[in-house]
Design an enzyme around this catalytic site. Structure first.
Site: not given
Length: 275
Positions: A133, A146
């Site tokens: 990501s 996250y």
């Protein structure tokens, strides 16, 4: 015989698009998903599918055994994709929520990779593709769990690449920025499960978070569809010399540059204004 590719997190979004497209491209796709209903949908769509819960080591082991039978022990590719995002300020995040985030986004991937690697090492060929990501490159507020899992994945993958350098197994990271998927709905469920909105000093911000997660249409103008990850993955699978990193979406490319050239406090100022 076409190469066998095992993919996790194929229920929706990036994983589903990868499974469908790679099968169209001639690969023998072994698609997995956490829920039985999603596996049934994959089977009905014509994909070879099996249940795999990244938060359950026994489930991972059973799925690997199935994949090795399907591929006759000659699995060429592993695409680690299954993940979710736990939203909330770090100070409000129960330790159990952080454990769950890492179990799914990192520890499950590790267990799966360790089980797959012996076969690849025996054949001295293979590709491992990690769907990371933008938030493995830079951090954003209220996404600490996250952020941490993806930062850890980046370091984990860099180390794995170094340790496999003298083999013909190639390791790549795909780093998407904003991509449309059901990621928000999954994040909303985890947010409501673990974060006490009313008791937090971030109450007002959390109201905005709830509105954002409940909105099916992303506000970010640079958001791409999940199909944007297909071309990088195909290159990583087919190229004689796969790239170590593939940035997807303009924000990923932008922040990859900014984190190298800007002082940390300047970059923090920009990131604090990001939604």
């Amino acid at each position: 015989m076409s190469d066998f590719i095992l993919i996790t997190g194929c229920s929706t979004g990036i994983g589903l698009h990868l499974a469908q497209r790679l099968q169209q491209e001639g690969f023998n796709v072994l698609a997995t998903a956490r829920k039985e209903n999603d596996v049934n949908h994959l089977l009905q769509s014509g994909l070879n599918a099996y249940q795999l819960d990244l938060n359950d080591e026994k489930s991972i082991e059973q799925a690997v055994a199935w994949a090795l039978v399907q591929s006759n022990g000659q699995l060429y590719g592993l695409i680690n994709n299954g993940a979710y995002g736990q939203t909330g300020a770090i100070e409000d995040l129960p330790t159990q929520a952080l454990r769950e985030q890492f179990n799914t986004n990192l520890f499950g991937w590790h267990h799966l990779t360790r089980l797959i690697l012996p076969g690849m090492l025996k054949e001295n060929r293979g590709r491992i593709i990690q769907i990371s990501s933008l938030l493995g490159l830079v951090a954003m507020k209220y996404r600490g769990a996250y952020n941490a899992s993806k930062f850890a994945l980046e370091g984990y993958t860099d180390t794995l690449r170094l340790e496999l350098r003298n083999t013909k197994i190639q390791i790549s990271l795909v780093e998407p920025g904003p991509v449309s998927s059901q990621f928000r709905s999954n994040a909303l469920a985890k947010f409501l499960q673990h974060i006490n909105v009313t008791e937090s000093r971030h109450h007002d911000i959390y109201q905005q978070t709830l509105q954002r997660l409940q909105n099916p249409k992303p506000k970010n103008p640079f958001t791409l569809g999940p199909e944007s990850c297909v071309a990088p993955v195909l290159h990583a699978l087919r190229s004689k010399r796969a790239k170590t990193r593939y940035g997807v979406t303009f924000p990923t490319h932008l922040f990859a540059v900014l984190r190298r050239v800007l002082p940390t406090r300047w970059l923090d100022s920009i990131l604090c204004r990001s939604a």
